[in-house]
Design a protein around this motif. Sequence first.
Motif, PDB file in Angstrom:
ATOM      1  N   PRO B 346      14.461 -29.752 -38.687  1.00 40.29           N
ATOM      2  CA  PRO B 346      13.186 -29.074 -38.941  1.00 40.29           C
ATOM      3  C   PRO B 346      13.189 -27.572 -38.651  1.00 40.29           C
ATOM      4  O   PRO B 346      12.135 -26.956 -38.757  1.00 40.29           O
ATOM      5  N   ILE B 354       6.165 -30.262 -42.446  1.00 41.09           N
ATOM      6  CA  ILE B 354       6.859 -31.079 -41.454  1.00 41.09           C
ATOM      7  C   ILE B 354       5.893 -32.068 -40.798  1.00 41.09           C
ATOM      8  O   ILE B 354       4.853 -31.679 -40.265  1.00 41.09           O
ATOM      9  N   ALA B 356       5.813 -35.076 -37.951  1.00 43.57           N
ATOM     10  CA  ALA B 356       6.549 -35.745 -36.875  1.00 43.57           C
ATOM     11  C   ALA B 356       5.876 -37.064 -36.560  1.00 43.57           C
ATOM     12  O   ALA B 356       4.647 -37.136 -36.462  1.00 43.57           O
ATOM     13  N   TRP B 382       9.945 -28.752 -28.992  1.00 39.82           N
ATOM     14  CA  TRP B 382       8.761 -28.308 -29.735  1.00 39.82           C
ATOM     15  C   TRP B 382       8.112 -27.130 -29.026  1.00 39.82           C
ATOM     16  O   TRP B 382       8.104 -27.077 -27.798  1.00 39.82           O
ATOM     17  N   PRO B 389       4.743 -29.393 -35.117  1.00 40.87           N
ATOM     18  CA  PRO B 389       4.791 -29.863 -36.511  1.00 40.87           C
ATOM     19  C   PRO B 389       3.458 -29.657 -37.232  1.00 40.87           C
ATOM     20  O   PRO B 389       2.406 -29.550 -36.586  1.00 40.87           O
TER      21      PRO B 389
END
Lengths: 580, 580
Positions: B346, B354, B356, B382, B389
């Motif tokens: 990603p 994206i 998740a 993250w 995301p």
Amino acid sequence: MKATQFFISTLKDAPADAEVVSHKLMMRAGFIKRLGAGIYNYMPMGLRVIRKVENIIREEMNRAGAVELLMPVVQPAELWQETGRFEKMGPELLRVKDRHGRDFIIQPTSEEVVTDIARQELRSYRQLPKNFYHIQTKFRDERRPRFGVMRGREFTMKDAYSFDRDAESAGRSYDAMFQAYCRIFDRMGLQYRAVAADTGAIGGDRSHEFQVIADTGEDAIIYCPTSDYAANIELAEALAPQGARPSATQSMAKVPTPGKSTCEDVAALLGLPLTQTVKSLVLAADETDDSGAVIKSQIWLLLVRGDHDLNEVKAGKIEGLKNGWRFATAGEIVEHFGCKPGYLGPIGLKGVKIVADRTVAQMADFVCGANEADFHLSGVNWGCDLPEPDLVADIRNVVAGDLSPDGKGVLAIQRGIEVGHVFYLGTKYSKAMNATFLDENGKPALMEMGCFGIGVTRTVAAAIEQGHDARGIIWPDAIAPFTVVLCPIGMDRSAEVKTAAETLYAELQALGVDVLLDDRGERPGAMFADWELIGVPHRVVLSDRGLKEGQVEYQGRRDEAATKLALADVVAHLKARLKA
Amino acid sequence: MKATQFFISTLKDAPADAEVVSHKLMMRAGFIKRLGAGIYNYMPMGLRVIRKVENIIREEMNRAGAVELLMPVVQPAELWQETGRFEKMGPELLRVKDRHGRDFIIQPTSEEVVTDIARQELRSYRQLPKNFYHIQTKFRDERRPRFGVMRGREFTMKDAYSFDRDAESAGRSYDAMFQAYCRIFDRMGLQYRAVAADTGAIGGDRSHEFQVIADTGEDAIIYCPTSDYAANIELAEALAPQGARPSATQSMAKVPTPGKSTCEDVAALLGLPLTQTVKSLVLAADETDDSGAVIKSQIWLLLVRGDHDLNEVKAGKIEGLKNGWRFATAGEIVEHFGCKPGYLGPIGLKGVKIVADRTVAQMADFVCGANEADFHLSGVNWGCDLPEPDLVADIRNVVAGDLSPDGKGVLAIQRGIEVGHVFYLGTKYSKAMNATFLDENGKPALMEMGCFGIGVTRTVAAAIEQGHDARGIIWPDAIAPFTVVLCPIGMDRSAEVKTAAETLYAELQALGVDVLLDDRGERPGAMFADWELIGVPHRVVLSDRGLKEGQVEYQGRRDEAATKLALADVVAHLKARLKA
């Protein structure tokens, strides 16, 4: 069953396309609902009748030792190619390709599949005889489907197939099925007749149609009221008239008959009875080479008395016509008779084979065409004006009043609807598909087969053709959608009516009576009209007024009027009626 | 039934193409016989089971107030064109042209026909609710038919369709069918589970599959052993892990992973648990113009933990993927990731959305592809190495040990075979076909529908998958081809055995027990092997030796050994066993 838990849908009028009474009444009574040409939904009320018919058939087939299985609706073409029927059958065989392009058919009958089962499963004489049957959906793509389920495209049939070690044993299987069919139609409460039918190329005398008697029937049933002779019109033999041919009393004369091309017209013009005239029918039999191309066509002249009809099945049994015939073309007629149709006759022909019906062969001083337009010959006599015919044969349909072939009386004709057929197949399919078993000596032998069909949905329609009146259907008890209907009047207003109806309903149910309680709350007129249309055989009406006197009204569907009964007696009364 | 009047055909070995145990045993026990790919003859022994299954279904459908009718196998295309399914359905819909070139289909289901009936027959709110059902032959032209009748092409189904005035009433119809289905499978003696299923575009929570539990089942059933939660894998929700996301403890590092393109290989190479890795799945959603031509394709990256699987149904519920998605092509992947599949991740993407999975969104220090061949990234976090995301969603299949969505325990998984489905349709078909009724105010309103199917022939196979051992099938009493089999040894030699067997047979028949007397004269070993293969639940053996002591041997199909019983007690013993 209570009406509100069921589905009742009646119509005042039948749809315009319903031609026959069973179609009209099945539509009006909500038994069937059209989905497409010759394709029907069997609605809840109709399905009940179908199931009762199926159950009687199933019980009697089992009792006769047949074993139920179920063969598929969609069948691979390969087996149908083995017997050649995939190619030979016309467009009534619905052919379909699957996603891989393989050929299948929607089954109209199952000889191929059952013979395939038999050749795999029945390997020894010890396993024979065996009779397999199924009750299954069939499809026949009729060119012109009509008469509702009488001639539909999708329909339900029971078909049974017997496998025997030899013809004698096959005969016993045939007899067992014949007896089972009698029990089936007896139990259904139908008037029917088992009539001998033609066996075609199979030969022998083992083919019977089971015909439900109905004035509206498509088929003519020939029977002798003073004996047990019965046959269909294709088969029923027309004997030669008794006694010798009368002597000639007239000389042949050519008479002008301008524009009179039918026997009726000629007889009227000459002031003679129609029975003095002879009808000429010209047939052709083609001889073909290996590629199927026609090499030569033999022309045949078939003669029947003016008031008689040619029987095409009988014509097809004449040596020389056995392998196929057709009516001659206009061109062939002009070529061989030198004349257009309407004035043809047996005199002065060359290369035409002449067949006289037995009756014609006994005629003297008759009238026939002169082979010249607008002229006939009168006073014609065999052996005098023309040689004796090449062949004398039974080639006509019998008519009422003919002598019975068994010599025991005179024939009568009634109309019928074919609902069943028992047929000895011999080795037709076992040979084509090499269905053999090992006999006591360990040698393979072909199985002898029979096939036995009953049209389930057709039987339902035939029962209606036989049993109806202006108000609707009249079912025999055994196949009625419900045997008894209870019609309480004002059930929603009167606790007494409600209690009496519910109690009677429970009592009858406990006795195993197939009873419907009409709890819809319809007005009496509409309620009675519905049940008379639907045709439930026994009706009990409960009303406040009647119950005050401890009474209900009973009316059988065929009764002119209702009978008052004590509420206490109604169960006993119904029990007695249902047993009868 | 006596064996010699029936048809028994067992095989030592199953045909080579039989893959699953029910297929093998149905072939060996002579229940079915192959006619073509996915098309079977139901042989007499198999048909008995089918009829018992049908009868239980019929009784419970009637009890629940549904009304039986029968819709045709061959259906006109017109109705299927109204709903668009004639065009939309793939080649599994068998299409056929009749002799006039008109289009028909061989029915795989009957929503169109029943809705056509309803729109004509159900005109007023007073006629609602109504539930019509039929038990009919269906055809689905599977690309690869297999597993015998489990995934056949021609099969028998019960399908019911409910019509209601509003959603609330439709809910009651749904509940009534749900309860009826429980009674049906209870009565059949099957272990089953009703599991919540996805409703697709219809929405709502009214869809349940009835799954027969069997280790060999195709479907995964998700359930919570400590609550009544049960759902199929498409629907079962995977909750987010409890607690907050752990803090980052590592820095991102690029690690060489030459030739290691799966999470398993990368985890092994790096010596990390698979649960530390993240799998990248690339999807595309096409935007089309009115003509259907693709204008633009949005690329999506979906991330699930290395040991988890993408749930495609859940993916299809994401806003932006709802109208359809596909896996991206190799070309699209290279274009957007600059790298071949196997090393995707990603980080550093442009224009890619994206998503998740909930579990991935809670991960720290994870491993993913580096978007460079033969390299992965480790210690990824993250909000640190990449932004949060675009979307966090439940996009994976649950696994055993996940928290139950009802908060009452931990999920377990078992295998099942779907034999029934209850489904709330809403107005999907009534809208397409304008099936309206008049409400209390005389205004037309669309009917609310439900559909309720049971695969009759599939249920037979599922019962075998659930009940069998090395010797053959083990039927529950209610759907066994015969409930009791009497095996007399040397019946032809011993008058005593013959008399005892015939007497016991008659006694049991009089009690209504579905009993078979094996009068074939087979040797004991062969006879016992046949009945263990066929799976009859109760067996009584009568022999000369036993009868001398007034005894017979009883053995239940699941019993380890036979029990000696006094001949005088055997009826009472069987009655007690059959009641249990």
